[in-house]
Design a protein around this motif. Structure first.
Motif, PDB file in Angstrom:
ATOM      1  N   ASP A   1       0.705  -1.294  -0.032  1.00 56.36           N
ATOM      2  CA  ASP A   1       0.071   0.195  -0.053  1.00 56.36           C
ATOM      3  C   ASP A   1       0.892   1.236   0.059  1.00 56.36           C
ATOM      4  OD1 ASP A   1       0.885  -0.376   2.527  1.00 56.36           O
ATOM      5  OD2 ASP A   1      -0.943  -0.158   3.491  1.00 56.36           O
ATOM      6  N   SER A   2       2.098   0.941  -0.488  1.00 60.36           N
ATOM      7  CA  SER A   2       2.795   2.223  -0.770  1.00 60.36           C
ATOM      8  C   SER A   2       3.250   2.649  -2.277  1.00 60.36           C
ATOM      9  CB  SER A   2       4.278   2.036   0.008  1.00 60.36           C
ATOM     10  OG  SER A   2       5.298   3.229  -0.286  1.00 60.36           O
ATOM     11  N   ASP A   3       3.271   3.856  -2.557  1.00 59.66           N
ATOM     12  CA  ASP A   3       3.356   4.099  -3.943  1.00 59.66           C
ATOM     13  C   ASP A   3       4.937   4.402  -4.286  1.00 59.66           C
ATOM     14  OD1 ASP A   3       3.856   6.464  -2.631  1.00 59.66           O
ATOM     15  OD2 ASP A   3       2.627   7.877  -3.902  1.00 59.66           O
TER      16      ASP A   3
ATOM     17  N   VAL B   1       7.478  -5.693   4.873  1.00 56.53           N
ATOM     18  CA  VAL B   1       6.214  -6.112   5.426  1.00 56.53           C
ATOM     19  C   VAL B   1       5.112  -5.712   4.369  1.00 56.53           C
ATOM     20  CG1 VAL B   1       6.880  -6.240   7.773  1.00 56.53           C
ATOM     21  CG2 VAL B   1       5.571  -4.353   6.786  1.00 56.53           C
ATOM     22  N   PRO B   2       3.889  -6.613   4.326  1.00 55.41           N
ATOM     23  CA  PRO B   2       3.045  -6.209   3.270  1.00 55.41           C
ATOM     24  C   PRO B   2       2.405  -4.766   3.445  1.00 55.41           C
ATOM     25  CG  PRO B   2       2.741  -8.096   4.120  1.00 55.41           C
ATOM     26  CD  PRO B   2       3.617  -7.627   5.163  1.00 55.41           C
ATOM     27  N   THR B   3       1.942  -4.264   4.711  1.00 56.51           N
ATOM     28  CA  THR B   3       1.170  -2.935   4.639  1.00 56.51           C
ATOM     29  C   THR B   3       1.506  -1.901   5.739  1.00 56.51           C
ATOM     30  OG1 THR B   3      -0.585  -3.852   6.400  1.00 56.51           O
ATOM     31  CG2 THR B   3      -0.884  -4.327   4.011  1.00 56.51           C
ATOM     32  N   GLN B   4       1.127  -0.759   5.556  1.00 58.90           N
ATOM     33  CA  GLN B   4       1.258   0.145   6.636  1.00 58.90           C
ATOM     34  C   GLN B   4       1.105  -0.567   8.295  1.00 58.90           C
ATOM     35  OE1 GLN B   4       3.108   3.128   6.080  1.00 58.90           O
ATOM     36  NE2 GLN B   4       3.287   1.884   3.912  1.00 58.90           N
ATOM     37  N   ASN B   5      -0.211  -1.100   8.198  1.00 61.16           N
ATOM     38  CA  ASN B   5      -0.562  -1.493   9.523  1.00 61.16           C
ATOM     39  C   ASN B   5       0.560  -2.698   9.936  1.00 61.16           C
ATOM     40  OD1 ASN B   5      -2.866  -0.360   9.081  1.00 61.16           O
ATOM     41  ND2 ASN B   5      -4.361  -1.954   9.275  1.00 61.16           N
TER      42      ASN B   5
ATOM     43  N   ALA C   1      11.780   5.031  -1.058  1.00 51.76           N
ATOM     44  CA  ALA C   1      11.344   3.789  -0.270  1.00 51.76           C
ATOM     45  C   ALA C   1      10.616   4.037   1.238  1.00 51.76           C
ATOM     46  CB  ALA C   1      12.765   2.956  -0.007  1.00 51.76           C
ATOM     47  N   ASN C   2       9.772   3.391   1.489  1.00 53.36           N
ATOM     48  CA  ASN C   2       8.941   3.810   2.548  1.00 53.36           C
ATOM     49  C   ASN C   2       9.391   3.563   3.923  1.00 53.36           C
ATOM     50  OD1 ASN C   2       5.937   2.109   3.757  1.00 53.36           O
ATOM     51  ND2 ASN C   2       6.571   4.197   4.086  1.00 53.36           N
TER      52      ASN C   2
ATOM     53  N   TYR D   1       4.671  14.070   1.823  1.00 53.71           N
ATOM     54  CA  TYR D   1       3.787  15.322   2.128  1.00 53.71           C
ATOM     55  C   TYR D   1       3.954  15.691   3.594  1.00 53.71           C
ATOM     56  CZ  TYR D   1       2.389  13.498  -2.331  1.00 53.71           C
ATOM     57  OH  TYR D   1       2.264  13.073  -3.778  1.00 53.71           O
ATOM     58  N   TYR D   2       4.740  15.270   4.412  1.00 56.76           N
ATOM     59  CA  TYR D   2       4.840  15.702   5.840  1.00 56.76           C
ATOM     60  C   TYR D   2       3.623  15.181   6.608  1.00 56.76           C
ATOM     61  CZ  TYR D   2       8.925  18.323   4.320  1.00 56.76           C
ATOM     62  OH  TYR D   2      10.039  18.682   3.737  1.00 56.76           O
ATOM     63  N   GLU D   3       3.032  14.237   6.429  1.00 50.25           N
ATOM     64  CA  GLU D   3       1.840  13.660   7.242  1.00 50.25           C
ATOM     65  C   GLU D   3       2.373  12.284   7.835  1.00 50.25           C
ATOM     66  OE1 GLU D   3      -0.988  15.061   7.497  1.00 50.25           O
ATOM     67  OE2 GLU D   3      -0.678  16.693   6.304  1.00 50.25           O
ATOM     68  N   MET D   4       2.014  12.319   9.008  1.00 54.06           N
ATOM     69  CA  MET D   4       2.417  11.014   9.778  1.00 54.06           C
ATOM     70  C   MET D   4       1.795   9.766   9.335  1.00 54.06           C
ATOM     71  SD  MET D   4       2.987  11.823  13.865  1.00 54.06           S
ATOM     72  CE  MET D   4       4.324  12.772  14.526  1.00 54.06           C
ATOM     73  N   TYR D   5       2.584   8.699   9.317  1.00 47.21           N
ATOM     74  CA  TYR D   5       1.580   7.519   8.918  1.00 47.21           C
ATOM     75  C   TYR D   5       0.601   7.273  10.121  1.00 47.21           C
ATOM     76  CZ  TYR D   5       3.877   6.826   4.481  1.00 47.21           C
ATOM     77  OH  TYR D   5       4.674   6.952   3.362  1.00 47.21           O
ATOM     78  N   PRO D   6      -0.576   7.334   9.886  1.00 48.92           N
ATOM     79  CA  PRO D   6      -1.544   7.449  11.230  1.00 48.92           C
ATOM     80  C   PRO D   6      -1.559   6.150  12.048  1.00 48.92           C
ATOM     81  CG  PRO D   6      -2.866   7.092   9.190  1.00 48.92           C
ATOM     82  CD  PRO D   6      -1.260   7.500   8.807  1.00 48.92           C
ATOM     83  N   TYR D   7      -1.467   4.872  11.183  1.00 55.17           N
ATOM     84  CA  TYR D   7      -1.321   3.690  12.279  1.00 55.17           C
ATOM     85  C   TYR D   7      -0.041   3.544  12.861  1.00 55.17           C
ATOM     86  CZ  TYR D   7      -3.823  -0.701  13.208  1.00 55.17           C
ATOM     87  OH  TYR D   7      -4.482  -2.018  13.906  1.00 55.17           O
TER      88      TYR D   7
END
Length: 334
Positions: free
Chosen positions: A242-244, A255-259, A299-300, A307-313
């Protein structure tokens, strides 16, 4: 704003490689004494020693730069370099400590330093002569992993001793955080022992592991090999599905996802809190690679996206651990 956002999820300091922001952090700290950020500046003692004192790399390759410590002017250089390069950080209470170099090649997975020195074609090279002397002392005709570890440890002893004695003379209150051992070096007994002898905290860049190696190497770092605590000074996890970003760079676990990144953070740091000899960690890094800073391989890696947004999870799960570190330590100690 950055300090407030990071503090809100339990991060209160910065690690190495904030070169362009060290002075900005110090300026922030002066203006905001009740909300400071610690800093841990990183230097290049070996490369500066070579350039300033006119020494050549053994075999003319930077892979062998550790051999520079065999020159007799190493200790004197450390004292003068600390007084000049580190002048703005001395006696600053918000400087957690300093790194003297980054990921020194004590040995790599497929290249042992003792082998490298013995293969030097210049038989007058100081590194070749030291390696030859070591083999004669050991009455050895071939290099083993144990001999390589011991030889690397001798060089590490010269390196760390020079830096430690210099900072002790100039600013005895400054903690020495070492050189961010990585890959093979963090598993070399004699290198870790030398770091533990002279560093206040042994720094470890800890990659390619889902869990800390609590019953093996982590235990040895604190009991059998060294009498010093350690700190993880780089680790991170990348989300793939789920990363662009193409995630084609970096040593961090995928790992697969941001979670899953959030779960990985808690899993790894809970292991570090369970360890009796770990005193902290630095996540690498603040923001994702956007490709301009990593050879067109975004890379993630970040707590923040581009965009200077925290990854919420991720930030939520970081906060859960960070706000409860002392309770968790007490739980594990029971």
């Amino acid at each position: 704003k950055t300090q407030a956002e990071l503090a809100s999820i339990g991060f209160h300091g910065t690690g190495a490689f904030c070169t362009n922001t060290y002075s900005k952090i110090q300026a922030h700290n002066q203006s905001n004494p009740n909300a400071p950020m610690t800093l841990a500046p990183s230097f290049g003692f070996l490369s500066q020693f070579r350039s300033q004192n006119g020494h050549a790399y053994p075999g003319n390759t930077s892979d062998n730069e550790l051999g520079l410590v065999l020159y007799s002017d190493w200790a004197d250089f450390c004292k003068s370099y600390i007084r000049s390069a580190m002048a703005s950080y001395l006696n600053d209470a918000n400087v957690l400590g300093f790194f003297s170099d980054n990921e020194i090649n004590f040995s790599s997975q497929n290249s042992r330093i003792l082998d490298r020195f013995l293969k030097l074609t210049d038989r007058t090279d100081i590194a070749y002569l030291e390696a030859k002397k070591f083999m004669e002392e050991k009455n050895a005709t071939s290099v083993t992993d144990n001999l390589n570890s011991e030889f690397a440890g001798r060089l590490a002893e010269l390196y760390y001793k020079g830096v430690k004695e210099a900072i002790k003379e100039v600013d005895p209150g400054m903690m020495y955080l070492g050189t961010r051992l990585h890959g093979t070096p963090k598993y070399l007994q004699h290198v870790v022992a030398a770091a533990g002898k002279y560093c206040d905290i042994i720094s470890i860049n800890y990659y390619s592991r889902w869990s800390p190696e609590l019953t093996t190497y982590v235990k040895q770092w604190g009991e059998d090999w060294a009498d010093a605590p350690f700190m993880v000074t780089e680790f991170y996890t990348k989300g793939v599905e789920d990363s662009d970003l193409n995630n084609q760079s970096g040593a961090g676990f995928s790992v697969p996802t941001q979670n899953d990144r959030a779960y990985a953070y808690q899993h790894f740091t809970l292991g570090l809190l369970e360890a009796k000899n770990c005193v902290g960690w630095h996540w690498f890094k603040y923001q994702d690679d956007d490709g301009t800073d990593n050879s067109s391989k975004p890379a993630n890696k970040g707590v923040y996206d581009n965009y200077y947004e925290m990854y919420p999870y991720l930030s939520k799960f970081m906060k859960e651990v960070n706000y409860n570190v002392y309770n968790l330590i007490e739980y594990f100690d029971k």
